[in-house]
Design a protein around this motif. Sequence first.
Motif, mmCIF file in Angstrom:
data_model
loop_
_atom_site.group_PDB
_atom_site.id
_atom_site.type_symbol
_atom_site.label_atom_id
_atom_site.label_comp_id
_atom_site.label_asym_id
_atom_site.label_seq_id
_atom_site.Cartn_x
_atom_site.Cartn_y
_atom_site.Cartn_z
ATOM 1 N N VAL A 265 39.743 36.061 -29.454
ATOM 2 C CA VAL A 265 40.672 36.563 -28.436
ATOM 3 C C VAL A 265 42.013 36.872 -29.103
ATOM 4 C CG1 VAL A 265 41.822 36.076 -26.246
ATOM 5 C CG2 VAL A 265 39.525 35.185 -26.668
ATOM 6 N N HIS A 266 42.550 38.033 -28.807
ATOM 7 C CA HIS A 266 43.859 38.442 -29.331
ATOM 8 C C HIS A 266 44.917 38.171 -28.264
ATOM 9 C CE1 HIS A 266 46.402 40.769 -32.114
ATOM 10 N NE2 HIS A 266 47.034 41.145 -31.019
ATOM 11 N N HIS A 267 45.992 37.475 -28.668
ATOM 12 C CA HIS A 267 47.057 37.091 -27.743
ATOM 13 C C HIS A 267 48.364 37.789 -28.113
ATOM 14 C CE1 HIS A 267 44.319 33.844 -26.534
ATOM 15 N NE2 HIS A 267 44.153 33.614 -27.831
ATOM 16 N N ALA A 268 49.382 37.544 -27.327
ATOM 17 C CA ALA A 268 50.706 38.103 -27.610
ATOM 18 C C ALA A 268 51.226 37.585 -28.943
ATOM 19 C CB ALA A 268 51.676 37.735 -26.483
ATOM 20 N N ASP A 269 52.183 38.292 -29.521
ATOM 21 C CA ASP A 269 52.832 37.915 -30.782
ATOM 22 C C ASP A 269 51.859 37.865 -31.946
ATOM 23 O OD1 ASP A 269 55.464 37.590 -29.634
ATOM 24 O OD2 ASP A 269 54.734 35.721 -28.743
ATOM 25 N N ASN A 270 50.830 38.723 -31.906
ATOM 26 C CA ASN A 270 49.878 38.862 -33.006
ATOM 27 C C ASN A 270 49.134 37.552 -33.301
ATOM 28 O OD1 ASN A 270 48.529 40.431 -34.877
ATOM 29 N ND2 ASN A 270 50.023 40.100 -36.510
ATOM 30 N N LEU A 271 48.857 36.793 -32.270
ATOM 31 C CA LEU A 271 48.100 35.553 -32.410
ATOM 32 C C LEU A 271 46.636 35.780 -32.052
ATOM 33 C CD1 LEU A 271 50.700 33.202 -30.715
ATOM 34 C CD2 LEU A 271 50.012 33.050 -33.115
ATOM 35 N N GLN A 272 45.750 35.108 -32.753
ATOM 36 C CA GLN A 272 44.324 35.185 -32.464
ATOM 37 C C GLN A 272 43.735 33.777 -32.400
ATOM 38 O OE1 GLN A 272 45.147 36.714 -35.781
ATOM 39 N NE2 GLN A 272 46.110 38.390 -34.657
ATOM 40 N N THR A 273 42.799 33.567 -31.476
ATOM 41 C CA THR A 273 42.049 32.320 -31.427
ATOM 42 C C THR A 273 40.575 32.633 -31.616
ATOM 43 O OG1 THR A 273 42.029 32.455 -28.991
ATOM 44 C CG2 THR A 273 43.653 30.989 -30.011
ATOM 45 N N VAL A 274 39.894 31.754 -32.360
ATOM 46 C CA VAL A 274 38.483 31.938 -32.698
ATOM 47 C C VAL A 274 37.696 30.761 -32.142
ATOM 48 C CG1 VAL A 274 36.821 32.213 -34.580
ATOM 49 C CG2 VAL A 274 39.141 33.132 -34.821
ATOM 50 N N TYR A 275 36.594 31.052 -31.455
ATOM 51 C CA TYR A 275 35.723 30.048 -30.855
ATOM 52 C C TYR A 275 34.323 30.295 -31.426
ATOM 53 C CZ TYR A 275 39.628 30.491 -27.594
ATOM 54 O OH TYR A 275 40.890 30.601 -27.030
ATOM 55 N N ALA A 276 33.867 29.419 -32.318
ATOM 56 C CA ALA A 276 32.618 29.670 -33.030
ATOM 57 C C ALA A 276 31.630 28.522 -32.845
ATOM 58 C CB ALA A 276 32.899 29.889 -34.519
ATOM 59 N N MET A 277 30.398 28.746 -33.335
ATOM 60 C CA MET A 277 29.281 27.807 -33.224
ATOM 61 C C MET A 277 28.798 27.712 -31.779
ATOM 62 S SD MET A 277 30.588 24.913 -35.950
ATOM 63 C CE MET A 277 29.081 23.950 -35.830
#
Length: 327
Positions: A265-277
Amino acid sequence: MDQFTLAGKRCPVGQPNRSRLAGWLGACLLISLLTGCAGSSPSSSQRANAIPTHSAIQLNGNWVEVQRGDTLGKLANRANVPLERLERFNPGVNARRLAVGQRLLIPTQQERAPSGGPYRYQIRAGDTYSSVARHFGTTSGRIQSANPGTSPTALRVGQIVSVPLSSSAPRSASSGGSSSPSSSTASNSRPAAPAPTPTSLPASARRWPWPLEDYRIVRRFGADSRGTLQPMLLATQAGARALAVAPGEVRFASGMRQLGEVVIVHHADNLQTVYAMCTRPLVSVGQQVKTGDELCEVGQSSASQRYDLLFDLRQGGKPIDPRQALR
């Protein structure tokens, strides 16, 4: 992020959405990711009659007395509890100066200890609001106010109560030279690697909720003993679903080699979160999500038999310790 290994993880891998993936992956995020008392009715005067020792009983969920030679790290290893979680449930304890006979609380899976509170505390034999308040550095009045439907004179063993912390609540001391590893299942024979330097995050990445409602940290973000940067790993229960920690746009929702199903997921301020497995994405590429939206079903590791979620936070592709943003 340097490369990491998820040994034994076998998750179904789907075909990536090439049309949405081509312009965004580059050599930044995904390449580096792939390579890289409650008796029946206690009164306020009731107390536990005896404190069991960890040499005679199973530790989890009990109060224990510190024995000669004990450290928080050793107790965390024996109880299979992450050191950080043990520290949060024993605020004010100086890890460098444990005293023989000192009483410590080993949390259960049902309990929660977010920084700043409120805690989810499971009532044990002999507990009263006053004794719980003393342990967590708050007041019985605050606990009673946070649990309006619960009578303080009719607490039940196993009952979950909310414990709000006062602004002056003591914080747990650093573990110092304890021998506990970053993962509750890792060997304590390997020396801990230095933690990465904290990164200054934008104001939008403050006090995000955790990506799981029920979790324990089994591997912290940071370098292992060989210097390989490891993402955070959270253990949960069967049927758990990963939740968005902030509003954003889904940029990837498909399978990746060794990581199973992955949602980014791409968020504001060029932040990304990754949810794996994960085993099944619950969102699609281009979808706008809100905080708390379900993203994917967490899968089971064939190696550990746990249900684990790999959670990663990045800014402009650079890995960041998620605990800087999570509350």
